[in-house]
Design an enzyme around this catalytic site. Structure first.
Site, PDB file in Angstrom:
ATOM      1  N   GLY A  11       0.833  -1.203   0.000  1.00 44.20           N
ATOM      2  CA  GLY A  11       0.000   0.000   0.000  1.00 44.20           C
ATOM      3  C   GLY A  11       0.866   1.251   0.000  1.00 44.20           C
ATOM      4  O   GLY A  11       2.105   1.175  -0.057  1.00 44.20           O
ATOM      5  N   PHE A  12       0.207   2.382   0.074  1.00 43.24           N
ATOM      6  CA  PHE A  12       0.915   3.667   0.008  1.00 43.24           C
ATOM      7  C   PHE A  12       1.938   3.798   1.148  1.00 43.24           C
ATOM      8  O   PHE A  12       3.151   3.865   0.899  1.00 43.24           O
ATOM      9  CB  PHE A  12      -0.133   4.786   0.005  1.00 43.24           C
ATOM     10  CG  PHE A  12       0.352   6.113   0.447  1.00 43.24           C
ATOM     11  CD1 PHE A  12       1.536   6.642  -0.061  1.00 43.24           C
ATOM     12  CD2 PHE A  12      -0.378   6.870   1.361  1.00 43.24           C
ATOM     13  CE1 PHE A  12       1.991   7.882   0.346  1.00 43.24           C
ATOM     14  CE2 PHE A  12       0.064   8.106   1.766  1.00 43.24           C
ATOM     15  CZ  PHE A  12       1.252   8.616   1.272  1.00 43.24           C
ATOM     16  N   ASP A  32       0.076  -8.763   1.366  1.00 45.14           N
ATOM     17  CA  ASP A  32      -0.923  -7.858   0.786  1.00 45.14           C
ATOM     18  C   ASP A  32      -1.879  -8.664  -0.090  1.00 45.14           C
ATOM     19  O   ASP A  32      -1.473  -9.650  -0.701  1.00 45.14           O
ATOM     20  CB  ASP A  32      -0.223  -6.801  -0.084  1.00 45.14           C
ATOM     21  CG  ASP A  32      -0.968  -5.472  -0.079  1.00 45.14           C
ATOM     22  OD1 ASP A  32      -0.428  -4.476   0.422  1.00 45.14           O
ATOM     23  OD2 ASP A  32      -2.108  -5.441  -0.571  1.00 45.14           O
ATOM     24  N   ASP A  57      -5.001 -12.749   1.766  1.00 41.49           N
ATOM     25  CA  ASP A  57      -6.013 -11.906   2.406  1.00 41.49           C
ATOM     26  C   ASP A  57      -6.128 -12.345   3.872  1.00 41.49           C
ATOM     27  O   ASP A  57      -6.577 -13.465   4.154  1.00 41.49           O
ATOM     28  CB  ASP A  57      -7.340 -12.128   1.655  1.00 41.49           C
ATOM     29  CG  ASP A  57      -8.480 -11.325   2.256  1.00 41.49           C
ATOM     30  OD1 ASP A  57      -8.284 -10.697   3.311  1.00 41.49           O
ATOM     31  OD2 ASP A  57      -9.564 -11.336   1.644  1.00 41.49           O
ATOM     32  N   LEU A  78      -0.703  -2.868   8.918  1.00 40.01           N
ATOM     33  CA  LEU A  78      -1.231  -1.685   8.219  1.00 40.01           C
ATOM     34  C   LEU A  78      -2.377  -2.025   7.279  1.00 40.01           C
ATOM     35  O   LEU A  78      -3.033  -1.119   6.752  1.00 40.01           O
ATOM     36  CB  LEU A  78      -0.108  -1.020   7.388  1.00 40.01           C
ATOM     37  CG  LEU A  78       0.771   0.031   8.077  1.00 40.01           C
ATOM     38  CD1 LEU A  78       1.553  -0.577   9.221  1.00 40.01           C
ATOM     39  CD2 LEU A  78       1.732   0.654   7.079  1.00 40.01           C
ATOM     40  N   TYR A 155     -14.994   1.971   9.030  1.00 34.04           N
ATOM     41  CA  TYR A 155     -13.574   2.272   9.248  1.00 34.04           C
ATOM     42  C   TYR A 155     -13.346   2.728  10.695  1.00 34.04           C
ATOM     43  O   TYR A 155     -12.481   2.190  11.386  1.00 34.04           O
ATOM     44  CB  TYR A 155     -13.147   3.366   8.272  1.00 34.04           C
ATOM     45  CG  TYR A 155     -11.654   3.601   8.225  1.00 34.04           C
ATOM     46  CD1 TYR A 155     -10.779   2.615   7.774  1.00 34.04           C
ATOM     47  CD2 TYR A 155     -11.101   4.827   8.615  1.00 34.04           C
ATOM     48  CE1 TYR A 155      -9.406   2.843   7.717  1.00 34.04           C
ATOM     49  CE2 TYR A 155      -9.740   5.062   8.552  1.00 34.04           C
ATOM     50  CZ  TYR A 155      -8.892   4.072   8.103  1.00 34.04           C
ATOM     51  OH  TYR A 155      -7.536   4.293   8.035  1.00 34.04           O
TER      52      TYR A 155
END
Ligand code: UDP
Length: 321
Positions: A11-12, A32, A57, A78, A155
């Protein structure tokens, strides 16, 4: 050589974290499922023999990959969708059950793994646990103002559950876990299509399209360049004696969205207009971290100015769009 597992490593933020850990000679396992992470973010590490990728996953039982997860010293968790944008396929609004699962069942499985391996554990929580805060700046002792069943709740409550189970493992099993609450972070490797304000405005400005301001643009955010956020994660993980610590990680320099849009116009040299669109439901009106705890206990001080960080980010998007 010490072994580090980074979930969401493609991810970022995760990809920058992997790069930093490799530069410090850790053996890095990146896990990931590429829901919002991207292979291109980790391409540079493929040839590094200290780097390995597990495409999996973690909302599925991790027994299937148990042999690849032995003797891990540190776990950075993360993995999670993080964008609130309803138009984006990778946002938590488009992936509500996945978001709840990765932060609940996923976190639970990783804490079990930490207990088994005696790994140190870091849970990447979010400023979203404060919801639409009624105090500013937000200090870690503030309990937040969260709508428990609104669209963002998958979230917000996912992260709150993640924090709760992390602390339960600290209290019940003495796992050496820490929690970081990450505030708005930007920089290279952000997805151009996830609808965050930074990527949206930069891409719109570069393509000479009007900047889409949601609401009146008087809501505030405080933006942290990704290298500063990564330095916060590293300090939280590797500072001894911080078991059970909860740290805001971000940059307290606060801007309204309108001020931010004006700055993007200036830095891109674009002459575009602003268009005003509806404010998403439960969009927090203000967000600014109080980082004294991280400063005092970890020596964390963000050092990249907004102008400096945005210039690098604009350069990145200039190449990729
Ligand atoms: N926003 C905006 N225009 C956009 C995207 C976002 O005005 O094109 C606003 C959004 O409503 C929010 C802020 O910018 O108030 C930050 O949004 P972002 O999606 O980056 O993350 P958030 O901080 O809300 O999680």
């Amino acid at each position: 050589m010490q072994k580090v597992l980074v979930t969401g490593g493609a991810g970022f933020i995760g990809s920058h974290l992997c790069a930093f850990l490799l530069s410090q000679n850790y053996q890095v396992i990146c896990l990931d499922n590429f829901l919002s992470g991207r292979k291109v973010n980790i391409k540079a590490h493929e040839s590094n023999s200290n780097f390995s990728l597990i495409e999996y996953d973690i909302t599925k039982p991790i027994d299937a990959i148990a042999s690849k997860l032995e003797a891990i010293d540190f776990i950075f968790h993360l993995a999670s969708p993080a964008s609130p944008n309803k138009y984006s396929k990778t946002s938590y609004l488009s992936n509500p059950i996945e978001t709840l699962s990765v932060n609940s069942f996923g976190t639970h499985q990783l804490l079990d793994l930490a207990l088994k391996n005696k790994s140190r554990f870091l849970y990447a929580s979010s400023s979203e646990v404060y919801g639409d805060p009624s105090i500013s700046p937000q200090v870690e002792s503030y309990f937040g103002n969260v709508n428990p069943n609104g669209p963002r709740s998958v979230y917000d409550e996912g992260k709150r559950f993640g924090e709760a189970i992390t602390m339960a493992f600290v209290r019940k099993y003495d796992v050496d876990a820490r929690i970081v609450r990450i505030f708005n972070t930007y920089g290279p490797n952000m997805r151009e299509d996830d609808g965050r304000v930074v990527s949206n405005f930069i891409i719109q400005a570069l393509q000479n399209k009007p900047l889409t301001i949601y609401g009146k643009g008087d809501q505030t955010r405080s933006f942290s360049y990704v290298s500063d956020t990564v330095s916060g994660l590293i300090k939280t993980m590797f500072t001894d004696g911080q078991k059970g610590g909860v740290f805001n990680i971000g940059n307290p320099i606060e801007k309204t969205i309108l001020e931010f849009a004006t700055l993007i116009k200036e830095l891109t040299g674009s002459k575009v207009d602003f268009v005003y669109e509806d404010l998403p439901q439960d969009d927090p009106k203000q967000r600014k971290p109080d980082i004294s705890n991280a400063k005092d206990r970890l020596g964390y001080v963000p050092s990249v100015t907004l102008e400096e960080g945005l210039k690098k980010t604009i350069e990145y998007f200039n190449k990729s769009v």
